[in-house]
Design a protein around this motif. Structure first.
Motif, mmCIF file in Angstrom:
data_model
loop_
_atom_site.group_PDB
_atom_site.id
_atom_site.type_symbol
_atom_site.label_atom_id
_atom_site.label_comp_id
_atom_site.label_asym_id
_atom_site.label_seq_id
_atom_site.Cartn_x
_atom_site.Cartn_y
_atom_site.Cartn_z
ATOM 1 N N ILE A 205 19.024 -10.765 -2.426
ATOM 2 C CA ILE A 205 20.213 -10.991 -1.592
ATOM 3 C C ILE A 205 21.108 -12.036 -2.236
ATOM 4 O O ILE A 205 22.322 -11.842 -2.382
ATOM 5 C CB ILE A 205 19.807 -11.427 -0.173
ATOM 6 C CG1 ILE A 205 19.259 -10.234 0.625
ATOM 7 C CG2 ILE A 205 21.009 -12.025 0.571
ATOM 8 C CD1 ILE A 205 18.813 -10.584 2.022
ATOM 9 N N ARG A 206 20.506 -13.153 -2.658
ATOM 10 C CA ARG A 206 21.301 -14.230 -3.259
ATOM 11 C C ARG A 206 21.886 -13.830 -4.603
ATOM 12 O O ARG A 206 23.045 -14.123 -4.892
ATOM 13 C CB ARG A 206 20.437 -15.487 -3.424
ATOM 14 C CG ARG A 206 20.063 -16.168 -2.120
ATOM 15 C CD ARG A 206 19.475 -17.552 -2.396
ATOM 16 N NE ARG A 206 18.257 -17.445 -3.201
ATOM 17 C CZ ARG A 206 17.033 -17.326 -2.693
ATOM 18 N NH1 ARG A 206 16.861 -17.270 -1.378
ATOM 19 N NH2 ARG A 206 15.973 -17.260 -3.476
ATOM 20 N N SER A 207 21.102 -13.132 -5.411
ATOM 21 C CA SER A 207 21.557 -12.823 -6.774
ATOM 22 C C SER A 207 22.637 -11.743 -6.808
ATOM 23 O O SER A 207 23.402 -11.668 -7.772
ATOM 24 C CB SER A 207 20.363 -12.382 -7.639
ATOM 25 O OG SER A 207 19.798 -11.179 -7.134
ATOM 26 N N THR A 208 22.716 -10.898 -5.760
ATOM 27 C CA THR A 208 23.715 -9.814 -5.764
ATOM 28 C C THR A 208 24.888 -10.080 -4.831
ATOM 29 O O THR A 208 25.788 -9.252 -4.737
ATOM 30 C CB THR A 208 23.062 -8.482 -5.339
ATOM 31 O OG1 THR A 208 22.565 -8.596 -3.995
ATOM 32 C CG2 THR A 208 21.929 -8.096 -6.273
ATOM 33 N N PRO A 258 18.807 -17.123 5.689
ATOM 34 C CA PRO A 258 19.637 -17.877 6.635
ATOM 35 C C PRO A 258 20.808 -18.589 5.968
ATOM 36 O O PRO A 258 21.867 -18.732 6.572
ATOM 37 C CB PRO A 258 18.651 -18.876 7.253
ATOM 38 C CG PRO A 258 17.523 -18.964 6.280
ATOM 39 C CD PRO A 258 17.421 -17.623 5.647
ATOM 40 N N GLU A 259 20.628 -19.017 4.719
ATOM 41 C CA GLU A 259 21.696 -19.742 4.042
ATOM 42 C C GLU A 259 22.856 -18.830 3.640
ATOM 43 O O GLU A 259 23.972 -19.304 3.401
ATOM 44 C CB GLU A 259 21.151 -20.461 2.794
ATOM 45 C CG GLU A 259 20.762 -19.547 1.640
ATOM 46 C CD GLU A 259 19.461 -18.778 1.862
ATOM 47 O OE1 GLU A 259 19.167 -17.871 1.083
ATOM 48 O OE2 GLU A 259 18.742 -19.116 2.826
ATOM 49 N N GLU A 263 27.961 -15.745 5.208
ATOM 50 C CA GLU A 263 28.799 -15.117 4.186
ATOM 51 C C GLU A 263 28.649 -13.599 4.219
ATOM 52 O O GLU A 263 29.627 -12.862 4.038
ATOM 53 C CB GLU A 263 28.436 -15.653 2.803
ATOM 54 C CG GLU A 263 29.387 -15.174 1.709
ATOM 55 C CD GLU A 263 29.147 -15.867 0.381
ATOM 56 O OE1 GLU A 263 29.817 -15.487 -0.599
ATOM 57 O OE2 GLU A 263 28.300 -16.783 0.318
ATOM 58 N N ILE A 264 27.442 -13.120 4.470
ATOM 59 C CA ILE A 264 27.217 -11.673 4.574
ATOM 60 C C ILE A 264 27.983 -11.123 5.766
ATOM 61 O O ILE A 264 28.649 -10.085 5.676
ATOM 62 C CB ILE A 264 25.711 -11.370 4.704
ATOM 63 C CG1 ILE A 264 24.976 -11.799 3.433
ATOM 64 C CG2 ILE A 264 25.481 -9.887 4.977
ATOM 65 C CD1 ILE A 264 23.465 -11.820 3.587
#
Length: 404
Positions: A205-208, A258-259, A263-264
Protein backbone atom coordinates in the motif's frame (compact mmCIF):
# COMPACT_ATOMS: atom_id res chain seq x y z
CA UNK A 1 -28.02 14.19 -29.05
CA UNK A 2 -26.12 10.91 -28.68
CA UNK A 3 -24.65 9.43 -25.51
CA UNK A 4 -21.21 10.94 -26.15
CA UNK A 5 -22.66 14.42 -26.59
CA UNK A 6 -24.83 14.03 -23.50
CA UNK A 7 -21.81 12.95 -21.45
CA UNK A 8 -19.90 16.04 -22.61
CA UNK A 9 -22.83 18.25 -21.57
CA UNK A 10 -23.04 16.52 -18.19
CA UNK A 11 -19.33 17.04 -17.51
CA UNK A 12 -19.60 20.67 -18.65
CA UNK A 13 -22.43 21.10 -16.13
CA UNK A 14 -20.29 19.37 -13.48
CA UNK A 15 -17.54 21.94 -14.07
CA UNK A 16 -19.96 24.88 -14.15
CA UNK A 17 -21.78 23.91 -10.92
CA UNK A 18 -18.92 24.65 -8.45
CA UNK A 19 -18.15 27.89 -10.31
CA UNK A 20 -21.75 29.01 -9.80
CA UNK A 21 -21.70 27.90 -6.16
CA UNK A 22 -18.47 29.84 -5.60
CA UNK A 23 -19.84 32.93 -7.35
CA UNK A 24 -23.07 32.95 -5.38
CA UNK A 25 -21.22 32.08 -2.16
CA UNK A 26 -20.34 35.71 -1.48
CA UNK A 27 -24.05 36.38 -0.86
CA UNK A 28 -25.53 33.04 0.15
CA UNK A 29 -24.06 29.59 0.68
CA UNK A 30 -25.83 27.11 -1.61
CA UNK A 31 -24.72 23.45 -1.79
CA UNK A 32 -23.15 22.61 -5.14
CA UNK A 33 -25.57 19.69 -5.53
CA UNK A 34 -28.39 22.20 -6.11
CA UNK A 35 -26.61 23.68 -9.11
CA UNK A 36 -25.90 20.20 -10.44
CA UNK A 37 -29.57 19.25 -10.31
CA UNK A 38 -30.79 22.57 -11.71
CA UNK A 39 -28.30 22.42 -14.58
CA UNK A 40 -29.48 18.87 -15.28
CA UNK A 41 -33.09 20.08 -15.46
CA UNK A 42 -32.01 22.96 -17.71
CA UNK A 43 -30.27 20.74 -20.29
CA UNK A 44 -32.90 17.98 -19.93
CA UNK A 45 -35.95 17.15 -22.06
CA UNK A 46 -38.37 19.53 -20.30
CA UNK A 47 -36.35 22.74 -20.87
CA UNK A 48 -33.59 22.93 -23.51
CA UNK A 49 -33.97 19.29 -24.60
CA UNK A 50 -30.24 18.88 -25.17
CA UNK A 51 -29.53 15.86 -22.96
CA UNK A 52 -31.34 12.55 -22.53
CA UNK A 53 -30.76 9.40 -20.56
CA UNK A 54 -29.42 6.21 -22.09
CA UNK A 55 -27.86 2.90 -21.16
CA UNK A 56 -24.33 4.25 -20.67
CA UNK A 57 -25.47 7.39 -18.86
CA UNK A 58 -27.81 5.42 -16.60
CA UNK A 59 -25.07 2.94 -15.63
CA UNK A 60 -22.70 5.78 -14.75
CA UNK A 61 -25.46 7.48 -12.77
CA UNK A 62 -26.13 4.29 -10.79
CA UNK A 63 -22.41 4.04 -10.05
CA UNK A 64 -22.50 7.64 -8.86
CA UNK A 65 -25.31 6.87 -6.42
CA UNK A 66 -23.45 3.78 -5.21
CA UNK A 67 -20.29 5.84 -4.71
CA UNK A 68 -22.24 8.46 -2.72
CA UNK A 69 -23.63 5.78 -0.39
CA UNK A 70 -20.21 4.09 -0.20
CA UNK A 71 -18.55 7.33 0.95
CA UNK A 72 -21.31 7.87 3.51
CA UNK A 73 -20.71 4.35 4.84
CA UNK A 74 -16.97 5.00 5.02
CA UNK A 75 -17.48 8.06 7.22
CA UNK A 76 -19.31 6.05 9.90
CA UNK A 77 -17.20 5.57 13.02
CA UNK A 78 -19.12 3.12 15.19
CA UNK A 79 -16.60 3.50 17.99
CA UNK A 80 -17.75 7.12 18.35
CA UNK A 81 -21.50 6.69 17.88
CA UNK A 82 -22.17 3.54 19.89
CA UNK A 83 -24.10 3.41 23.15
CA UNK A 84 -26.95 5.74 24.02
CA UNK A 85 -26.47 7.95 20.93
CA UNK A 86 -26.78 4.99 18.58
CA UNK A 87 -29.80 3.61 20.43
CA UNK A 88 -31.56 6.97 20.25
CA UNK A 89 -30.86 7.26 16.53
CA UNK A 90 -32.24 3.76 15.85
CA UNK A 91 -35.42 4.38 17.84
CA UNK A 92 -35.86 7.75 16.14
CA UNK A 93 -35.77 6.08 12.73
CA UNK A 94 -38.13 3.27 13.80
CA UNK A 95 -40.58 5.93 14.99
CA UNK A 96 -40.12 7.74 11.66
CA UNK A 97 -40.93 4.57 9.73
CA UNK A 98 -44.11 3.94 11.73
CA UNK A 99 -45.16 7.57 11.37
CA UNK A 100 -44.25 7.65 7.67
CA UNK A 101 -46.23 4.53 6.85
CA UNK A 102 -49.21 5.85 8.81
CA UNK A 103 -49.16 9.21 7.03
CA UNK A 104 -48.66 7.56 3.64
CA UNK A 105 -51.60 5.20 4.22
CA UNK A 106 -53.78 8.23 4.92
CA UNK A 107 -52.53 10.04 1.80
CA UNK A 108 -53.02 7.05 -0.50
CA UNK A 109 -56.40 5.91 0.78
CA UNK A 110 -54.92 2.85 2.52
CA UNK A 111 -53.08 1.68 -0.61
CA UNK A 112 -50.36 -0.40 1.04
CA UNK A 113 -48.06 -0.70 -1.99
CA UNK A 114 -47.99 3.06 -2.59
CA UNK A 115 -47.80 3.77 1.11
CA UNK A 116 -44.65 1.66 1.46
CA UNK A 117 -42.91 3.64 -1.31
CA UNK A 118 -43.95 7.06 -0.01
CA UNK A 119 -43.61 6.21 3.68
CA UNK A 120 -40.10 4.77 3.28
CA UNK A 121 -38.99 7.76 1.21
CA UNK A 122 -40.13 10.11 3.97
CA UNK A 123 -37.78 8.46 6.49
CA UNK A 124 -34.48 8.96 4.68
CA UNK A 125 -31.60 11.28 5.52
CA UNK A 126 -29.16 12.41 2.83
CA UNK A 127 -26.03 11.78 4.90
CA UNK A 128 -23.84 11.57 1.80
CA UNK A 129 -25.13 14.96 0.66
CA UNK A 130 -24.94 16.59 4.10
CA UNK A 131 -21.45 15.32 5.00
CA UNK A 132 -19.52 17.70 2.69
CA UNK A 133 -21.54 20.62 4.10
CA UNK A 134 -20.77 19.53 7.68
CA UNK A 135 -17.11 19.06 6.85
CA UNK A 136 -16.78 22.45 5.16
CA UNK A 137 -18.50 24.23 8.07
CA UNK A 138 -16.44 22.45 10.73
CA UNK A 139 -19.55 20.87 12.26
CA UNK A 140 -18.38 17.32 11.58
CA UNK A 141 -16.00 17.50 14.52
CA UNK A 142 -17.08 17.49 18.15
CA UNK A 143 -20.23 16.29 19.86
CA UNK A 144 -22.66 17.69 17.29
CA UNK A 145 -20.83 15.95 14.46
CA UNK A 146 -20.89 12.63 16.32
CA UNK A 147 -24.63 12.84 16.97
CA UNK A 148 -25.35 13.95 13.41
CA UNK A 149 -23.27 11.06 12.12
CA UNK A 150 -25.30 8.59 14.19
CA UNK A 151 -28.72 9.92 13.21
CA UNK A 152 -27.65 10.41 9.59
CA UNK A 153 -26.15 6.92 9.32
CA UNK A 154 -29.31 5.26 10.60
CA UNK A 155 -31.39 7.56 8.39
CA UNK A 156 -29.38 6.34 5.40
CA UNK A 157 -29.07 2.68 6.40
CA UNK A 158 -32.61 2.22 7.73
CA UNK A 159 -34.43 3.00 4.46
CA UNK A 160 -31.99 0.74 2.59
CA UNK A 161 -32.93 -2.13 4.92
CA UNK A 162 -36.61 -1.26 4.52
CA UNK A 163 -36.17 -1.33 0.73
CA UNK A 164 -34.56 -4.77 1.00
CA UNK A 165 -37.44 -6.13 3.09
CA UNK A 166 -40.49 -4.27 1.76
CA UNK A 167 -39.59 -3.45 -1.87
CA UNK A 168 -37.72 -6.57 -2.97
CA UNK A 169 -40.80 -8.34 -4.34
CA UNK A 170 -40.34 -11.16 -1.84
CA UNK A 171 -42.52 -11.95 1.13
CA UNK A 172 -41.20 -10.22 4.28
CA UNK A 173 -40.13 -13.55 5.79
CA UNK A 174 -38.15 -14.61 2.74
CA UNK A 175 -36.66 -11.12 2.38
CA UNK A 176 -35.56 -11.19 6.01
CA UNK A 177 -33.83 -14.55 5.50
CA UNK A 178 -31.96 -13.21 2.45
CA UNK A 179 -31.03 -10.10 4.42
CA UNK A 180 -29.75 -12.30 7.24
CA UNK A 181 -27.57 -14.19 4.74
CA UNK A 182 -26.15 -10.90 3.50
CA UNK A 183 -25.54 -9.78 7.09
CA UNK A 184 -23.78 -13.06 7.91
CA UNK A 185 -21.49 -12.76 4.89
CA UNK A 186 -20.78 -9.12 5.74
CA UNK A 187 -20.04 -10.06 9.37
CA UNK A 188 -17.57 -12.66 8.11
CA UNK A 189 -15.93 -10.01 5.96
CA UNK A 190 -15.75 -7.69 8.97
CA UNK A 191 -14.06 -10.46 11.00
CA UNK A 192 -11.47 -10.91 8.25
CA UNK A 193 -11.01 -7.15 7.97
CA UNK A 194 -10.21 -6.87 11.68
CA UNK A 195 -7.56 -9.59 11.62
CA UNK A 196 -3.97 -8.34 11.63
CA UNK A 197 -2.63 -7.83 8.13
CA UNK A 198 0.61 -9.40 7.03
CA UNK A 199 3.46 -6.89 6.64
CA UNK A 200 3.50 -7.22 2.86
CA UNK A 201 -0.04 -5.83 2.61
CA UNK A 202 0.82 -2.57 4.36
CA UNK A 203 4.15 -2.40 2.56
CA UNK A 204 2.60 -2.63 -0.91
CA UNK A 205 0.00 0.00 0.00
CA UNK A 206 2.74 2.45 0.98
CA UNK A 207 5.07 1.63 -1.90
CA UNK A 208 2.38 2.02 -4.62
CA UNK A 209 0.50 4.99 -3.16
CA UNK A 210 2.40 7.48 -5.31
CA UNK A 211 2.86 5.28 -8.37
CA UNK A 212 0.65 4.24 -11.27
CA UNK A 213 -0.03 0.90 -9.53
CA UNK A 214 -2.32 2.48 -6.86
CA UNK A 215 -2.88 -0.86 -5.12
CA UNK A 216 -4.93 0.62 -2.27
CA UNK A 217 -7.38 2.43 -4.55
CA UNK A 218 -7.80 -0.66 -6.71
CA UNK A 219 -8.39 -2.78 -3.60
CA UNK A 220 -11.06 -0.32 -2.39
CA UNK A 221 -12.83 -0.47 -5.74
CA UNK A 222 -12.67 -4.29 -5.64
CA UNK A 223 -14.41 -4.24 -2.24
CA UNK A 224 -17.09 -1.91 -3.59
CA UNK A 225 -17.76 -3.94 -6.73
CA UNK A 226 -17.75 -7.23 -4.79
CA UNK A 227 -20.35 -5.97 -2.29
CA UNK A 228 -22.49 -4.56 -5.11
CA UNK A 229 -22.32 -7.92 -6.87
CA UNK A 230 -23.21 -9.79 -3.65
CA UNK A 231 -26.28 -7.58 -3.19
CA UNK A 232 -27.37 -8.18 -6.76
CA UNK A 233 -26.87 -11.95 -6.54
CA UNK A 234 -29.03 -12.07 -3.40
CA UNK A 235 -31.68 -9.90 -5.04
CA UNK A 236 -31.10 -6.99 -2.64
CA UNK A 237 -30.76 -3.34 -3.54
CA UNK A 238 -27.16 -2.59 -4.52
CA UNK A 239 -27.14 0.43 -2.21
CA UNK A 240 -27.03 -1.99 0.72
CA UNK A 241 -23.83 -3.42 -0.71
CA UNK A 242 -22.40 0.07 -1.29
CA UNK A 243 -23.01 1.08 2.32
CA UNK A 244 -21.52 -2.16 3.64
CA UNK A 245 -18.51 -1.71 1.37
CA UNK A 246 -17.88 1.72 2.88
CA UNK A 247 -17.92 0.27 6.39
CA UNK A 248 -15.59 -2.57 5.37
CA UNK A 249 -13.17 -0.25 3.63
CA UNK A 250 -12.71 1.88 6.75
CA UNK A 251 -12.03 -1.22 8.87
CA UNK A 252 -9.51 -2.63 6.39
CA UNK A 253 -7.62 0.63 5.93
CA UNK A 254 -7.60 1.53 9.63
CA UNK A 255 -6.22 -1.89 10.57
CA UNK A 256 -3.72 -2.30 7.74
CA UNK A 257 -2.53 1.19 6.79
CA UNK A 258 -3.79 3.77 9.32
CA UNK A 259 -1.07 6.26 8.38
CA UNK A 260 -2.18 6.22 4.72
CA UNK A 261 -5.97 5.84 5.12
CA UNK A 262 -6.76 9.56 4.84
CA UNK A 263 -4.72 9.95 1.68
CA UNK A 264 -6.35 6.87 0.16
CA UNK A 265 -9.80 8.24 1.01
CA UNK A 266 -8.85 11.56 -0.60
CA UNK A 267 -8.10 9.75 -3.84
CA UNK A 268 -11.34 7.77 -3.74
CA UNK A 269 -13.28 10.95 -2.94
CA UNK A 270 -11.63 12.67 -5.91
CA UNK A 271 -12.93 9.91 -8.15
CA UNK A 272 -16.36 10.07 -6.53
CA UNK A 273 -16.99 13.79 -6.07
CA UNK A 274 -14.95 14.69 -9.14
CA UNK A 275 -16.84 12.47 -11.59
CA UNK A 276 -19.41 9.88 -10.50
CA UNK A 277 -21.38 11.72 -7.78
CA UNK A 278 -21.97 14.97 -9.76
CA UNK A 279 -22.93 12.82 -12.73
CA UNK A 280 -25.62 11.16 -10.62
CA UNK A 281 -27.10 14.48 -9.48
CA UNK A 282 -27.03 16.00 -12.98
CA UNK A 283 -28.70 12.91 -14.43
CA UNK A 284 -31.28 13.19 -11.63
CA UNK A 285 -32.05 16.66 -12.97
CA UNK A 286 -32.20 15.41 -16.56
CA UNK A 287 -34.60 12.62 -15.61
CA UNK A 288 -36.74 14.86 -13.39
CA UNK A 289 -40.29 15.01 -14.76
CA UNK A 290 -40.74 18.77 -14.59
CA UNK A 291 -43.68 18.70 -17.00
CA UNK A 292 -45.73 16.44 -14.72
CA UNK A 293 -45.06 18.72 -11.79
CA UNK A 294 -45.88 21.95 -13.61
CA UNK A 295 -49.11 20.59 -15.08
CA UNK A 296 -50.68 21.70 -11.81
CA UNK A 297 -53.29 19.77 -9.93
CA UNK A 298 -52.51 17.27 -7.22
CA UNK A 299 -48.77 16.85 -7.95
CA UNK A 300 -48.00 20.53 -7.46
CA UNK A 301 -50.05 20.61 -4.27
CA UNK A 302 -48.25 17.55 -2.94
CA UNK A 303 -44.80 19.16 -3.24
CA UNK A 304 -45.11 21.50 -0.22
CA UNK A 305 -46.99 18.75 1.63
CA UNK A 306 -44.08 16.34 1.18
CA UNK A 307 -41.60 19.05 2.18
CA UNK A 308 -43.44 19.55 5.47
CA UNK A 309 -43.76 15.79 5.95
CA UNK A 310 -39.98 15.35 5.70
CA UNK A 311 -39.71 17.50 8.82
CA UNK A 312 -42.68 15.92 10.59
CA UNK A 313 -41.88 12.28 9.80
CA UNK A 314 -38.08 12.34 9.97
CA UNK A 315 -37.41 15.48 11.95
CA UNK A 316 -39.92 15.27 14.79
CA UNK A 317 -38.74 11.88 16.16
CA UNK A 318 -35.16 13.10 15.79
CA UNK A 319 -35.89 16.21 17.87
CA UNK A 320 -37.72 14.23 20.54
CA UNK A 321 -35.06 11.52 20.87
CA UNK A 322 -31.94 13.68 20.36
CA UNK A 323 -29.38 13.33 23.20
CA UNK A 324 -30.16 15.62 26.10
CA UNK A 325 -26.65 17.06 26.20
CA UNK A 326 -27.30 19.00 22.98
CA UNK A 327 -28.40 22.61 23.30
CA UNK A 328 -31.82 23.67 21.92
CA UNK A 329 -30.18 25.28 18.87
CA UNK A 330 -28.15 22.14 18.17
CA UNK A 331 -31.27 19.97 18.51
CA UNK A 332 -33.05 22.14 15.95
CA UNK A 333 -30.07 22.01 13.59
CA UNK A 334 -29.91 18.21 14.01
CA UNK A 335 -33.64 18.01 13.22
CA UNK A 336 -33.29 20.04 10.04
CA UNK A 337 -30.15 18.23 8.84
CA UNK A 338 -31.84 14.86 9.47
CA UNK A 339 -34.86 15.96 7.42
CA UNK A 340 -32.65 16.70 4.40
CA UNK A 341 -33.04 13.99 1.78
CA UNK A 342 -32.63 13.27 -1.92
CA UNK A 343 -30.56 10.28 -3.13
CA UNK A 344 -32.70 7.57 -1.52
CA UNK A 345 -35.89 9.43 -2.45
CA UNK A 346 -34.75 9.24 -6.08
CA UNK A 347 -33.92 5.53 -5.75
CA UNK A 348 -37.13 4.58 -3.91
CA UNK A 349 -39.47 6.52 -6.20
CA UNK A 350 -37.70 5.06 -9.25
CA UNK A 351 -38.56 1.58 -7.95
CA UNK A 352 -42.16 2.66 -7.44
CA UNK A 353 -42.47 4.12 -10.95
CA UNK A 354 -40.81 1.08 -12.57
CA UNK A 355 -43.19 -1.25 -10.73
CA UNK A 356 -46.20 0.86 -11.71
CA UNK A 357 -47.06 1.47 -8.06
CA UNK A 358 -46.44 5.23 -7.92
CA UNK A 359 -47.51 7.72 -10.57
CA UNK A 360 -44.83 9.80 -12.28
CA UNK A 361 -46.46 12.96 -10.96
CA UNK A 362 -46.28 11.70 -7.37
CA UNK A 363 -42.65 10.71 -7.83
CA UNK A 364 -41.90 14.15 -9.29
CA UNK A 365 -43.54 15.82 -6.28
CA UNK A 366 -41.48 13.71 -3.85
CA UNK A 367 -38.20 14.28 -5.70
CA UNK A 368 -39.00 17.98 -6.12
CA UNK A 369 -39.63 18.34 -2.39
CA UNK A 370 -36.37 16.48 -1.69
CA UNK A 371 -34.51 18.89 -3.99
CA UNK A 372 -35.92 21.85 -2.07
CA UNK A 373 -34.93 20.18 1.20
CA UNK A 374 -31.32 19.97 0.00
CA UNK A 375 -31.44 23.65 -0.96
CA UNK A 376 -33.23 25.08 2.09
CA UNK A 377 -32.66 22.82 5.09
CA UNK A 378 -28.82 22.89 5.24
CA UNK A 379 -28.90 26.69 4.97
CA UNK A 380 -31.26 26.87 7.94
CA UNK A 381 -29.17 24.40 9.93
CA UNK A 382 -25.96 26.29 9.15
CA UNK A 383 -27.58 29.50 10.39
CA UNK A 384 -28.66 27.82 13.63
CA UNK A 385 -25.17 26.47 14.22
CA UNK A 386 -23.67 29.90 13.49
CA UNK A 387 -26.04 31.47 16.04
CA UNK A 388 -24.95 28.93 18.63
CA UNK A 389 -21.27 29.67 18.00
CA UNK A 390 -22.02 33.37 18.45
CA UNK A 391 -23.94 32.83 21.69
CA UNK A 392 -21.90 30.13 23.42
CA UNK A 393 -18.70 32.17 24.09
CA UNK A 394 -20.76 34.89 25.77
CA UNK A 395 -22.13 32.50 28.39
CA UNK A 396 -19.12 30.39 29.44
CA UNK A 397 -20.02 30.27 33.12
CA UNK A 398 -23.80 30.10 32.98
CA UNK A 399 -25.48 27.15 34.73
CA UNK A 400 -27.35 26.28 31.55
CA UNK A 401 -24.13 26.12 29.59
CA UNK A 402 -22.39 24.02 32.27
CA UNK A 403 -25.29 21.56 32.32
CA UNK A 404 -25.27 21.38 28.55
Amino acid sequence: MGQAGTLILIMAAAVLAPLLAHGVGRWIRIPVVIFEIVLGILIGPDVLDWAHGGEVIDVLSDLGLSMLIFLAGYEIQFAAIRGDTLRRSVWAWVASLALGLGVALALTGVDWARAVIIGTALTSTALGTVLPILRDSGDLEGRFGTVMMAFGAVGEFGPIIAMAVLLSGRRPGAATVVLAVFAAITAGAVFLALRPRRPWFSRIIRSTLHTSAQFAVRFVMLLLVAMLALSQVLGLDVLLGAFAAGLLTRLVLQSSAPESSEEILTRVEAMGFGFLVPLFFIVTGIAFDLASLLDGGRALLLLPVFLVLFVVVRGLPTYVLAPRDLSPLSRRALTIYSSTCLPLVVAITAIGVDDGVVKKSEAAALVGAAMISVLVFPLLALRLRARERDITPRLPQSPATEAW
